[in-house]
Each structure stands twice: as structure tokens, then as C-alpha cells.
Design a protein around this motif. Sequence first.
Motif, PDB file in Angstrom:
ATOM      1  N   PHE B   8       6.124  -1.754  -4.802  1.00 27.20           N
ATOM      2  CA  PHE B   8       5.787  -0.659  -3.886  1.00 27.20           C
ATOM      3  C   PHE B   8       6.907  -0.376  -2.897  1.00 27.20           C
ATOM      4  CE2 PHE B   8       1.907  -2.567  -5.428  1.00 27.20           C
ATOM      5  CZ  PHE B   8       1.210  -1.452  -5.866  1.00 27.20           C
ATOM      6  N   ALA B   9       6.804   0.808  -2.307  1.00 23.62           N
ATOM      7  CA  ALA B   9       7.724   1.274  -1.254  1.00 23.62           C
ATOM      8  C   ALA B   9       9.175   1.067  -1.705  1.00 23.62           C
ATOM      9  CB  ALA B   9       7.392   0.584   0.061  1.00 23.62           C
ATOM     10  N   THR B  10      10.023   0.537  -0.845  1.00 23.17           N
ATOM     11  CA  THR B  10      11.459   0.461  -1.174  1.00 23.17           C
ATOM     12  C   THR B  10      11.757  -0.446  -2.361  1.00 23.17           C
ATOM     13  OG1 THR B  10      11.580  -1.191   0.592  1.00 23.17           O
ATOM     14  CG2 THR B  10      12.363   1.014   1.127  1.00 23.17           C
ATOM     15  N   ARG B  12      10.646  -0.224  -5.169  1.00 21.36           N
ATOM     16  CA  ARG B  12      10.684   0.567  -6.406  1.00 21.36           C
ATOM     17  C   ARG B  12      12.077   1.113  -6.717  1.00 21.36           C
ATOM     18  NH1 ARG B  12       5.120   4.213  -6.097  1.00 21.36           N
ATOM     19  NH2 ARG B  12       3.704   2.498  -6.617  1.00 21.36           N
ATOM     20  N   GLY B  44       7.012  -8.590   2.531  1.00 22.12           N
ATOM     21  CA  GLY B  44       5.988  -8.608   3.569  1.00 22.12           C
ATOM     22  C   GLY B  44       4.668  -9.138   3.054  1.00 22.12           C
ATOM     23  N   ILE B  45       4.290  -8.680   1.863  1.00 17.15           N
ATOM     24  CA  ILE B  45       2.994  -9.056   1.311  1.00 17.15           C
ATOM     25  C   ILE B  45       3.134  -9.356  -0.176  1.00 17.15           C
ATOM     26  CG2 ILE B  45       0.574  -8.349   1.041  1.00 17.15           C
ATOM     27  CD1 ILE B  45       1.309  -6.060   3.129  1.00 17.15           C
ATOM     28  N   LEU B  47       0.737 -10.289  -3.319  1.00 20.57           N
ATOM     29  CA  LEU B  47      -0.660 -10.402  -3.747  1.00 20.57           C
ATOM     30  C   LEU B  47      -0.735 -10.800  -5.209  1.00 20.57           C
ATOM     31  CD1 LEU B  47      -2.076  -7.037  -2.278  1.00 20.57           C
ATOM     32  CD2 LEU B  47      -2.201  -9.300  -1.208  1.00 20.57           C
ATOM     33  N   HIS B  52      -3.773 -12.800  -1.016  1.00 23.07           N
ATOM     34  CA  HIS B  52      -2.480 -13.141  -0.424  1.00 23.07           C
ATOM     35  C   HIS B  52      -1.967 -14.460  -1.013  1.00 23.07           C
ATOM     36  CE1 HIS B  52      -3.711 -10.041   2.419  1.00 23.07           C
ATOM     37  NE2 HIS B  52      -2.477 -10.013   2.883  1.00 23.07           N
ATOM     38  N   PHE B  68       5.097  -6.128  -1.904  1.00 25.08           N
ATOM     39  CA  PHE B  68       5.397  -5.112  -0.886  1.00 25.08           C
ATOM     40  C   PHE B  68       6.468  -5.614   0.063  1.00 25.08           C
ATOM     41  CE2 PHE B  68       0.997  -4.524  -2.094  1.00 25.08           C
ATOM     42  CZ  PHE B  68       0.801  -3.149  -2.092  1.00 25.08           C
ATOM     43  N   VAL B  70       8.006  -5.531   4.038  1.00 29.01           N
ATOM     44  CA  VAL B  70       7.264  -5.575   5.295  1.00 29.01           C
ATOM     45  C   VAL B  70       6.918  -4.137   5.684  1.00 29.01           C
ATOM     46  CG1 VAL B  70       7.283  -6.351   7.685  1.00 29.01           C
ATOM     47  CG2 VAL B  70       8.615  -7.590   5.975  1.00 29.01           C
ATOM     48  N   VAL B  71       5.620  -3.845   5.772  1.00 30.98           N
ATOM     49  CA  VAL B  71       5.193  -2.485   6.106  1.00 30.98           C
ATOM     50  C   VAL B  71       4.082  -2.529   7.148  1.00 30.98           C
ATOM     51  CG1 VAL B  71       5.788  -1.397   3.904  1.00 30.98           C
ATOM     52  CG2 VAL B  71       3.539  -2.454   4.188  1.00 30.98           C
ATOM     53  N   GLY B  72       3.919  -1.412   7.821  1.00 34.53           N
ATOM     54  CA  GLY B  72       2.827  -1.299   8.792  1.00 34.53           C
ATOM     55  C   GLY B  72       2.452   0.162   8.943  1.00 34.53           C
ATOM     56  N   GLY B  73       1.403   0.406   9.674  1.00 37.55           N
ATOM     57  CA  GLY B  73       0.979   1.801   9.852  1.00 37.55           C
ATOM     58  C   GLY B  73      -0.315   1.820  10.625  1.00 37.55           C
ATOM     59  N   GLY B  74      -1.256   2.611  10.150  1.00 32.86           N
ATOM     60  CA  GLY B  74      -2.560   2.599  10.812  1.00 32.86           C
ATOM     61  C   GLY B  74      -2.952   3.965  11.295  1.00 32.86           C
TER      62      GLY B  74
END
Lengths: 598, 74
Positions: B8-10, B12, B44-45, B47, B52, B68, B70-74
Motif C-alpha cells: 500500500f501507499a508508497t 507500491r 508502519g503496519i 498485518l 498486527h 503499510f 507509517v501512515v496516519g489520518g482521521g
Amino acid sequence: MSGYSGTILRVNLSTSEIKKEELDSKLALKYVGGRGLGTYFIAKEVDPKADALSGANKLIFATGPLTGSKAPTGGRYMVVTKSPLSGTIASSNSGGFFGAELKKAGYDLIIFEGKSEKPCYLSIKDDQVELRDASACWGKKVSQATDLLTEASGDPKSRVAVIGPAGEKLSLIASIMNEKYRAAGRSGVGAVMGSKNLKAVVVRGTGSVESADEEKTKTVIKDILAKIKENPVTSTGLPTYGTAVLVNVINETGIYPTKNFQEAYTPSADQVSGETLAEKYLVKKTACFRCPIACGRRCQIDGVEGEGPEYETLWAYSADCGVYDLPSVIKANNLCNEYGLDTISAGATIACAMELVEKGHIKDDELDGTPLEFGSSEAIIEWTRKMGEGEGLGAKMAQGSYRFAESYGAAELSMSVKKLELPAYDPRGVQGYGLNCATTNRGGCHVRGYLISPEILSLPEGIDRNSIEGKSAWVKAFQDLTGVIDSLGMCLFTSFAIGADEYTSIFNAIVGQDWTTEKLMQAGDRIWNIERQFNLAAGIDPDQDKLPKRILEEAIPEGPSKGQASKLGEILGQYYADRGWTEAGIPTPEKLAELELA
Amino acid sequence: MLLEIRLFATFRHRRFKTKQMELPVGFLLGNLLKKLDISIKNVGILLVNGKHSDKETRLIDGDVVAIFPVVGGG
């Protein structure tokens, strides 16, 4: 005192009287500013049992001591009022540039009282403040009203916070929008503004917010900026993908609510993920006032540019409604911004309505030929429009999912806490987050104590999401710290990179205090408790500290979190104890005395 | 054993989104990261089947591994 402007603007909409009052500096420090100080004034001046849409309610735009200052992300403001949706205290946060502009015009707070007879707006140019006729922009959508009001101000640098048609029509899920795309979204604050016949606040400020100690401020800011730059979330994750990067994370952990929380995983998430959004629709990233992160997404669809959708919006309109068609989700988000609707509550209410259709509660003849079944792209667009226009069944849906479902005798299908729709995480698979949602003072909300951070994202450290061990202390600490950040006027996203010590340092440097971190955190505790006291007096009893029936009684049926169930009942008592409350969830006299709230 | 790897994310970039991989039973998750040229410090994660996990986790047939940054958001 530096940081604060020292002036409160009090605007009586019934009499058109505008007064400037001096801000009591002791009071300012006690409640910090923003959310805390706004809540103090609502608790002091509004009868908690008042009808939220009557002239007895007040509407406060509150900045913090760091709003408009040199502090990174110091552009946030809070709209504080009694919520017409939940009946609780409401404090709805927004970024952009409006808050900083208000502070630079010389005001910490605007307190709106009473109710105007005719549509009006408040115009502020530094010390020139006046109420003006809003008949030319009443009925107009957010972007058009913003353009008209900016033009009427004669200064393109004016900043405009406005309600759309949803707020005018008193939709209980109406937002207040500033700079067209930034939303004080939750709790129906836009309906309170609409009930006062107040279309907008237009502000231009040419002053500045000084620091008590410029040298110290420089040093502290340098340290904070370095930490934001070093942190992978604030330096790479959020700037590259925005908040939407969470779609895949939350789905892969099996807590991505699907079809009104009937399921918690979908194989289709990547079709509506942050990665796909960035690849196909992103035009550019945008930043709020003094923000080095720049998580804003400017997206284009069919030649129309808009901002977002954010993670929560993407979820509400996609998985929650079973729609995996990104262009339609972007269009629905744009409609919410134009009508001034909270995207979480609007999407979640459509999802609830879809389940009401699925279960046979809503009959075909109520739908005027518009589809309302899970998976329908047409439904999410058309029902958003109908909610915004207050048209047909849309008018009823615009009162939020709880009232809508209750009208069919099926309130349990509203996935809400204290009538505020839950955001994009299934609490059954994240116990600390679930406890936070059950206990937040404004209802189903993720940004009062974002336990997803340690429980899912492993930030600042990973903790077992299924365990309840130590969780209540985590929740209390996160809730108190969030209260502080919301009151200072900084963005919550800085907390991925910095902690309570850094917030204390920047507060001390700018305001000129020598507070310890403990003292700042105690202010957070005080803010939490004054909110709780307001809610109790409003008749929101501790038995409302709960989650929807489905979440409490059923386990997650499928996916990576299959079988996980809520443990709220096992942990709530410990949370009350950690807060210094009675077993029944009431703040004790000793606790209130300790916080100087007695 | 056959695994499904999801990036996922970067992560890829210059790799893939989803891939089936054949590896020896009990293969260490840490060694899978090395094979994918992903540094553990950027992760970061991690799975495995939605749970985890860490670099010491031993993989078994049919596992779905999601990685993944390290990501965050919300």
C-alpha cells in the motif's frame, strides 16, 4: 497578554447591538481558548435545557491563543454552541484561514446572541464591525455565497464563513463552511446559524499575533518543524495521500464499516482508496494557514474542482453505502460542501436509509422514483441533493439518521452515539476507540480521542486493539490532550509528530507563561469536565455513554476481525474511576474542586 | 506454501499492488520484507490476515500479508 487579542465581540442579533468586551485574562488561561473558552461561555450563558434552535441558544466562533500566531498549523478555530442534533455541547473545529483572519482582526471570540428578524451577515474589517442585509445571498449555495460576499466586502483578501441552503433550512446535520471547502462540520452547528438568520461572517484582519518571547518562540517552532519534517506521517503520508490513505489500512484490519455497519470488510476498498484518488483525480495538494503538512486534496471531476473527499467522507459515501464508484463519491462530497452538510452524518444517514429500505421499513411510494438501495451511485448523489434542498423524504433525512430511523420505529438502525453518526471505524475491533466514542461529550466522534493511532497505526506505540488493559487511561490522556490542542488553535494532526511537552513549550513561548505539561493537561481535564457538566444539566444522562445496539450485542460477522465484540461494559467503570467520577459517571465534588469548577 | 502479498501507499512504487508468492513454509516475515527490498524502519503496519504482526512472525500457507508504510489520518 500575548497570544490573546484580549477582545470579545458580542453581537445581539435580536437588537443588532454590537459590543466589544475585554477578555478576562485569568479566565482565558483557565480555559486556554477555543473549545475550552467557548464552552465556558455557553455553559455560563445558555440554559442547558434551552431549545438549541431558539434565540436562547448562543453561537460562538472561538479562536485559541495560537490561532493566527507563528505556531505551525495555528489557524484553527472552533464553533461552540448547544447542538440541535444531539442536545449536547457542540464544538466543531475548522482550519483554512478564517480563524487566523478573525484573530488578526483583533478578536478572540464572537458571541452571537438572539435571532435576527431578517437574513443578515456580520462584516468585520479590523475594528469596523457591522451587521448587513444578507438577502442577496440567502438561498445561495456555499461557493456562490462566498464569492458574492467576498465581492461585496471590496477586499479579495476577506475570509468568509457561511452556511449553505441546508443550514438555512435548519437541517440538523448542517455545517458551517469557510473558504468554500473547510468545514466546521459536525453536530449541526450550521442549523444554529440558520436559526439565527445569520448567513455568514466575513472578516478581514490586518493586525498580527505577537509572541511574549520572540526568541524562545523561534527556537520552539524550529524544534516543532523539525519533528514534523522527521515524522513519516506528517512529512510523507499525509502530504502524499491526505487522510484518505486510511481506507486500505482500516479495511485490511477488518474494522471498515460496510453497509451501515452490517459488515466490516470489503474486497472493493482499493477502488475508493487514497492511492486511487491520488492516481486519478488529484489536481494538487492544499494547506491551511501556516501548515507545513498540506493534507488538503484539490480534486477534479467532470471539470468541477472541489476539495476532498477526506477519509471519513470517502467511507461514509462508499463502503457505508456499498458504493465503490469514486467519481460519484467525489460528486456527493462536492454537493455536501455546496449545500453545507456534514459529510459524515449525510453519508451515514443515507446508509441508514438504505438499510431501512432493505429491511422493508421504507415503502417505494415514499421515494419519488429515486433509488435508495445499497450500491446505488445515483442514490448517494440524488439523496444528498434532496437533503440539501429539503425535498421530499430528503427533508426528513436531513434531520440525521437517529430521528429518521426513529420515525420508522427502528432507531436502533441509526449507527450513532448521542444521535451523532459514528465515523469510519467499527468500535468492536478497537476497544479503546470504542470507549472514546461511547464517552465523547459531543456523541459519535473520532476526533476527541483518536485511539486509532496507537491501536491500529502503532503511533506513538502499538497497543493491542482487542485488549482493554490500560485502555481507559489511554482514552483519558488522549481526550484531555485533544481538548488542549483544540483550545490552543493548532491542528490535531500535529500530534502525530509532537506531544504534550511541545504544546506546553509553544504555549509558554507565545503566551508568556511557565506552565508545566501537567498544568496544561489539567486544563484539558477541566475542559472535558465542564463539557460533561453541561451535558448532565442538559439531561444527557450517563446511560447515553453507550454504542449502538448492533455494536454492543453482535460480533463482527466476517473479515479479518470476525468474531470481535465490544467490551464496553467491562471497561466503562474503570474509565469513570480514572476520570475521578462516581460509579454512575458523575464528576465528584472533589474532582470539580480540584479543577476549580465547583 | 502460497501467500498473498498486498502493498500500500508508497510501497507500491516500482513494486506491485497484490501478488501471489510461493515461499517455504515458516518463512519469516522479516525475510519477506528483505526479499521485497522494504526496510523495516519504513514499515508502519504489518498485518497477517488482518492481525498486527512483526518481523519474527512465521508465515503459513494461505496467509494474506498486508504491508503499510507509517501512515496516519482521521
